[in-house]
Design an enzyme around this catalytic site. Structure first.
Site, PDB file in Angstrom:
ATOM      1  N   HIS A  13       0.878  -1.173   0.000  1.00 55.35           N
ATOM      2  CA  HIS A  13       0.000   0.000   0.000  1.00 55.35           C
ATOM      3  C   HIS A  13       0.911   1.217   0.000  1.00 55.35           C
ATOM      4  O   HIS A  13       1.430   1.592   1.046  1.00 55.35           O
ATOM      5  CB  HIS A  13      -0.950  -0.025   1.188  1.00 55.35           C
ATOM      6  CG  HIS A  13      -1.979  -1.110   1.046  1.00 55.35           C
ATOM      7  ND1 HIS A  13      -2.289  -1.991   2.046  1.00 55.35           N
ATOM      8  CD2 HIS A  13      -2.738  -1.470  -0.013  1.00 55.35           C
ATOM      9  CE1 HIS A  13      -3.225  -2.839   1.613  1.00 55.35           C
ATOM     10  NE2 HIS A  13      -3.500  -2.532   0.374  1.00 55.35           N
ATOM     11  N   ASP A  43     -11.160  -2.996   0.071  1.00 54.02           N
ATOM     12  CA  ASP A  43     -10.428  -2.490   1.243  1.00 54.02           C
ATOM     13  C   ASP A  43     -11.375  -2.413   2.448  1.00 54.02           C
ATOM     14  O   ASP A  43     -11.348  -1.455   3.223  1.00 54.02           O
ATOM     15  CB  ASP A  43      -9.790  -1.123   0.964  1.00 54.02           C
ATOM     16  CG  ASP A  43      -8.762  -0.769   2.031  1.00 54.02           C
ATOM     17  OD1 ASP A  43      -8.429   0.422   2.161  1.00 54.02           O
ATOM     18  OD2 ASP A  43      -8.326  -1.678   2.757  1.00 54.02           O
TER      19      ASP A  43
END
Ligand code: DOR
Length: 432
Positions: A182, A308
């Site tokens: 990320h 997510d």
């Protein structure tokens, strides 16, 4: 013998170049045939009428937080697996940012076992890259793979050390696994609670610049090129990041990426309400970024859409914006948001929808499925593409922190079939 015929639907299976009215026969948890008119003349243990519906390879969400072990008030593997099938997902890949972190074989095995006990969506652990997610020492990557980890990541904590990421990429390459990063430069972003721009200036809130993502994307792409390993960049949120990835892909770098439904449909202007449900990492960006992400989804630069899913109980989330934890739930809304905004809103073909939510995640993580080829798992998502529904306020998830509550969306799962069994039915399951 367990046998299910899914009859009369429009089967969309881009991995096999299939798009037409066909019947799908699943026996003992495996696809055995996809052909016209199997229903005619045959007799089957169970028949699911899919007429007027779209039949997809089981959807896969490759970026989900389920909070077990350690934060069961927010979500458990059982509640998350049930939310997943309600959202049309037959399998989810679970990030290791749990308490304790999933950084060894036993931790991965535990999550797999909990998934089997839940008996809903299949659970695939993503193991930590670093021990305890501390970014200092590599976790037991080989042990994590033995325990069932399908990828390695430090979840929402980007790997700050380039040397740590370089080593992780090399080990992952040896283990035939992908590293999911990320990308965010912690020092550039650490004070920010929203996107740094016009809105953050007006609101007087500290911002995270697009550069804080793009700096890390650029560094990580260099390491992927150096090692020749497969790097997946998760939750890409800016136009600049996407352009860097587009160029890298053109150069032959083994990089894939995903975007979230909220970054495809919301901008930082939503934060003007100070509703903590619009606080996410990475932050909601500008309309220019939204348009660039949509372009990347349509032109193939983006390989997957992932929710997510980040459940936070109301006690934690419903506080002053700058003190609220980041994250929104998405398992139950991703399919609807994507169909509403991209299929109905931008004319995205259903073949592309199947690539982004099934074939792409399967390919990136090396999972079975992503297609309805004979021998594939009997994981099938039957979708009502035009059915309108309103989001929330109730969810199957233990948490309700969704930015889409009250939205009317066209597109939802009518049936979710896992391992040949109907794991979710929006209507009473068919008799027989
Ligand atoms: O906003 C977020 N919260 N993004 C992430 O990637 C992690 C998530 C969480 O775990 O709460």
């Amino acid at each position: 013998m367990s046998e299910l015929l899914i009859a009369g639907g429009r089967v969309v299976d881009p991995a096999r170049g299939v798009d037409g009215r066909l019947d799908v026969l699943v026996r003992e948890g495996e696809v055995v045939a996809v052909a016209p008119d199997l229903a005619r003349g045959g007799s089957y243990e169970r028949v699911l009428d899919a007429s007027g519906l779209v039949v997809l390879p089981g959807l896969i969400d490759m970026n989900v937080q389920l909070r077990e072990p350690g934060r069961s008030a927010d979500e458990t593997i059982a509640s998350g697996a049930a939310a997943a099938v309600r959202g049309g997902f037959t399998a989810v890949a679970v990030m290791p940012n749990t308490e304790p972190a999933v950084d060894d074989e036993a931790g991965a095995e535990f999550q797999v076992l909990q998934g089997k006990r839940a008996g809903k969506a299949w659970i695939y652990p993503i193991g930590a890259v670093s021990r305890g997610l501390e970014g200092k020492a590599l976790a037991e990557l080989a042990g994590l793979k033995r325990g069932g980890a399908v990828a390695f990541s430090d979840g929402d904590r980007p790997l700050r050390s380039a040397e740590m990421l370089r080593c992780a990429l090399l080990y992952a390459k040896m283990l035939d696994r992908v590293v999911v990063q990320h990308p965010e430069d912690y020092d550039l972003a650490k004070q920010g609670v929203m996107h740094s721009g016009r809105v953050s200036t007006i609101l007087g809130l500290a911002g995270k610049s697009a550069a804080s993502e793009q700096v890390m994307v650029s560094r990580d792409l260099t390491l992927a090129e150096l090692t020749g390993a497969h790097l997946h960049l998760g939750r890409i949120s800016t136009a600049g990041s996407l352009e860097l990835i587009r160029v890298a892909k053109h150069k032959g770098v083994r990089v894939t990426c995903d975007v979230t439904p909220h970054h495809l449909s919301l901008t930082d202007e939503a934060v003007e309400s100070f509703n903590p449900c619009y606080k996410v990492d990475p932050p909601l960006r500008t309309q220019r970024d939204v348009e660039a992400l949509i372009e990347g989804v349509l032109d193939g630069t983006v390989d997957a859409i992932a929710s997510d899913h980040a459940p936070h109980s109301p006690e934690k989330k419903d506080v002053e914006f700058q003190f609220a934890p980041s994250g929104v739930i998405g398992l139950e809304t991703t399919l609807g948001v994507v169909i509403e905004h991209l299929v109905h809103g931008r004319g995205m073909p259903l073949t592309r929808l199947a690539e982004l939510l099934s074939a792409g995640p399967a390919r990136i993580l090396g999972l079975p499925g992503g297609s309805l080829a004979p021998g594939a798992p009997g994981n099938v998502t039957v979708v009502d593409v035009d059915g309108a529904w309103t989001v929330g306020p109730e969810f199957v998830s233990r948490s309700q922190n969704s930015p889409f509550v009250g939205w009317t969306l066209r597109g939802q799962a009518r049936y979710t079939v896992v391992d040949g069994q109907i794991a979710y039915a929006a209507e009473p399951a068919p008799a027989g």
